[in-house]
Design a protein around this motif. Sequence first.
Motif, PDB file in Angstrom:
ATOM      1  N   TYR A  82      57.850  86.302  41.114  1.00 13.29           N
ATOM      2  CA  TYR A  82      58.927  86.473  39.739  1.00 13.29           C
ATOM      3  C   TYR A  82      57.555  86.306  38.138  1.00 13.29           C
ATOM      4  O   TYR A  82      58.284  85.458  37.267  1.00 13.29           O
ATOM      5  CB  TYR A  82      60.186  85.765  39.639  1.00 13.29           C
ATOM      6  CG  TYR A  82      60.823  85.751  40.904  1.00 13.29           C
ATOM      7  CD1 TYR A  82      61.716  86.468  40.583  1.00 13.29           C
ATOM      8  CD2 TYR A  82      60.557  84.807  42.663  1.00 13.29           C
ATOM      9  CE1 TYR A  82      62.586  87.077  42.003  1.00 13.29           C
ATOM     10  CE2 TYR A  82      61.620  85.625  42.979  1.00 13.29           C
ATOM     11  CZ  TYR A  82      62.154  85.928  43.283  1.00 13.29           C
ATOM     12  OH  TYR A  82      62.722  86.549  43.856  1.00 13.29           O
ATOM     13  N   PRO A  83      56.753  87.789  37.970  1.00 19.12           N
ATOM     14  CA  PRO A  83      56.964  87.086  36.902  1.00 19.12           C
ATOM     15  C   PRO A  83      57.520  86.816  35.354  1.00 19.12           C
ATOM     16  O   PRO A  83      58.140  87.238  35.096  1.00 19.12           O
ATOM     17  CB  PRO A  83      55.727  87.858  36.210  1.00 19.12           C
ATOM     18  CG  PRO A  83      56.295  89.159  37.776  1.00 19.12           C
ATOM     19  CD  PRO A  83      57.178  88.283  38.306  1.00 19.12           C
ATOM     20  N   SER A  84      56.803  86.202  34.798  1.00 18.36           N
ATOM     21  CA  SER A  84      57.893  86.192  33.687  1.00 18.36           C
ATOM     22  C   SER A  84      57.627  85.984  32.380  1.00 18.36           C
ATOM     23  O   SER A  84      58.052  86.408  31.084  1.00 18.36           O
ATOM     24  CB  SER A  84      57.520  83.843  32.567  1.00 18.36           C
ATOM     25  OG  SER A  84      55.894  83.298  32.948  1.00 18.36           O
ATOM     26  N   ARG A  85      55.876  87.294  32.626  1.00 14.31           N
ATOM     27  CA  ARG A  85      55.379  88.156  31.052  1.00 14.31           C
ATOM     28  C   ARG A  85      54.937  88.963  32.149  1.00 14.31           C
ATOM     29  O   ARG A  85      53.995  89.102  32.907  1.00 14.31           O
ATOM     30  CB  ARG A  85      54.501  87.243  30.435  1.00 14.31           C
ATOM     31  CG  ARG A  85      54.512  88.401  28.826  1.00 14.31           C
ATOM     32  CD  ARG A  85      54.094  86.978  27.958  1.00 14.31           C
ATOM     33  NE  ARG A  85      53.119  85.874  28.353  1.00 14.31           N
ATOM     34  CZ  ARG A  85      51.554  85.607  28.481  1.00 14.31           C
ATOM     35  NH1 ARG A  85      51.552  87.485  27.974  1.00 14.31           N
ATOM     36  NH2 ARG A  85      51.022  84.892  28.470  1.00 14.31           N
ATOM     37  N   ILE A  86      54.899  90.275  31.156  1.00 19.14           N
ATOM     38  CA  ILE A  86      53.979  91.338  31.601  1.00 19.14           C
ATOM     39  C   ILE A  86      53.395  91.825  30.576  1.00 19.14           C
ATOM     40  O   ILE A  86      53.267  91.731  28.992  1.00 19.14           O
ATOM     41  CB  ILE A  86      54.929  92.439  31.852  1.00 19.14           C
ATOM     42  CG1 ILE A  86      55.932  92.550  33.163  1.00 19.14           C
ATOM     43  CG2 ILE A  86      54.540  94.165  33.004  1.00 19.14           C
ATOM     44  CD1 ILE A  86      56.633  93.271  33.345  1.00 19.14           C
TER      45      ILE A  86
END
Length: 828
Positions: free
Chosen positions: A71-75
């Motif tokens: 679950y990335p918190s930023r792209i």
Amino acid sequence: MNIQNSFEIENEVFYYYDLEKVFSLYESLRELPLCLKILLEENLRKANNDEEIEYIIDLFLNRKNLKINFYPSRIVMQNFSGISSLVDLASMRDIVARYEGDVNKVNPTVMIDIILDDSLCENIETKEKYKFIKWAKSKFENVRVIPPGSQLCHQINLEYLSTIIHLEQKNGKNYLFPETIVGTNKDTISISSLGVLACKIEGVKSESTIFGFPLSFNLPKVLGIEIKGKVNKTVTSSDLISNLINSLKEYTLFEKIVEFYGEGVCELTLEDRLTISNVVYEYGAKSSFFPIDNRTLQYYDNTMDNSDFSKLVKIYLEKQSLFSKSDVLSYDETIEINLDLIEASIYESKKSDDKISINELKNFPLQNSGINLNDGDIVLSIISSNSNPYSLIHVGLIAKKAYELGIRANESIKKLLFTTSPLERVYLEKLDLLKYLEKLGFNIVENDYNFNDFNKNIEEDIKSNNLNVVSLYCADERYEENIPSFIKSNYYMSASLIIVYTLAKTIKCNILDDCIDIVENKEIKLDDIWPSNELVVEYLNKLDYSLYKEIYKNIFQGNKYWQELEVQDTPTYTWDKDSTYIQASNFFNNEYIEKIEIKNAGSLVILGNNISTDKISPSEQIALYSVASNYLEEIGVKSYDYNSFKSREGNSEIMLRSIFDSANLKNEMVSKEGGYTKDFEEDEIVSIYELSKRFKQRNRPLVIFAGKEYGIGESRDWAVKGMKPLGVKAIVAKSFDKVYREDLIAFGVLPLEFLEDEDFEVLNLRGDEVIDIVLDENIEVNALANLTITSNRAVIETKLKVRLDTNEEIKYYKNSGILSYLLKTMLS
């Protein structure tokens, strides 16, 4: 299981999901590598019930080769790599507006950072894309844009955007969890040098991640690399990397995470770690990971001027057993690298594996002499920082010490220092080191440079006396390829060794023991000019927040070209009908698929084994007389402006015409190669795009048949996004690339597989048949659908395996894909 906990700092309460509570119940989980602890935390944090928690804990306890979520918190997106996703977002707003919904609810749920660099030319393409991105920045929540006028992507990611841990407000509470990142560019991986778990994504995965859908992959194996000892004199980060590469050659890194640990990690600067992280990715690893330690927090303090937040970071990480310490962890494989044993790396070519020692160079053969030069004399020195401030400062300090001791470089040597961004020049100027390099005769350049403008007398001396002179370089291969042919010996080495040899003037010098130069009857040796690691770190620490604040004070302002772009102030995008690069997407629909019933279908193409995504959706230059070029000509674009399909992936009209438009595609329905198929009703060979149009007019669906491993290669969004708009309802293959199969479902196309003993050859498919695919019962995992093939030759009935492998996949397929599912959710 309730694993929430909290702690208080200066009267402020922070909540988190406490791994220590889990470790107290399952002690062996404490031995997980740090990167897996991060994955464990976020999977537990996102679990919906106790059953899911039990599954997750069992999976990590037994290190099972099963799916977990990331679950990335930023792209992070660089340049135009995310343009197609933004176009889809804007198109979703159009549909919501059409149904009189609230368009302002259509936003990314995960923070997107779009970094535009200065390498892009100012032309029609960039103008159209910049205008769209500038509008998106102003209207979408959770979109930040770093406009052109900054530096390299990974530098901004490290120095300005990263927070190491993520702070999120939920129900009035502050929640902390590790920052995790995905990016469309390989430079994203460099963030792992800060202890942030990151991986690269492509195609459809970047689009679904924008809306908070996790990446899914099997629990990765972890290769632990133990760093021991201390760095020797003359050894720099390039030598460490050379040694690391030799160690990694024995291992298969595909889909693995490489984690570094041990007492020697503290010997590596953040800049060294950054370079190493990039190399590990180049050798096939899914990601790399350096533990967060005091050096990491020092770097963060220097760049962000936020020591209070650093304290918060450290407290959180220590409570979670995620801060660097000497605990014994359980890795799947381990490698030991002893820094004490690493020597300087010198090669005859960057591509060579044969290392040469400093002692061997002293034996360089001397046969010829010229007027001013001899064999072994250095005539060209090329230094590149490779975006590593440590390396740059080390070189600058050698120059400073040498100049202050009275050493002067030979004017016969052409000396070049390539910087990869203006920021590096700022580093040297602020630290008062640039002037010493210039005084030694180094020409500081930022772009390509003509190596062939040598002093004619020197060139003549070399050629007429057949001298074996030397060039030294540490830049990439393109510099090596441009070295003049009259320089017979070329050596690849670290930037610091280059400057030392340059001062010694000849390669025939044992710089470890011989004197480098004699000034006023005093011998100057390597120890006199080689800076200690402590001194370099001291200079690095001078790059404090005041410097970074100056560099980044106008980071969101952009250059003049960006500032002067005018964009409309509307919640939905006003599409320019004349734009050839940006047009609305057209693959959303409100269809709900209750059961599988594809009737009276025709075949679009019949393809063989190993059809790659670049055959399905080419990225190359748009060819003359192709379907796409004919369309461009119709709207006034001339051949010299066709550009590539890759550049036009924000325009669905062009990208639909790109599908299967590959010069060497072999469609079994026709004898000629390329983007052709056959319309059996008209007995005519036509383009694949033309046949799709005709079938729409006939109100008939299309099916694709293929062999093994359909959709292999890198993920390309249009390789799946283009299917449904062309009328393709299903793809029947012997087998699928696993990522491509998942991507098909994300856009509502049904993947089906032949049973074990069947394929399109066994069934003698020609393309003129009528295809019916029906599943009589409800759609379930592992269902078998009925395939009926009707032609004037025979009627064949058989079964196909429905490759909807999870209930989640069934849900998305029934709703015509993830984005259509989201739209329905918003509208309801």
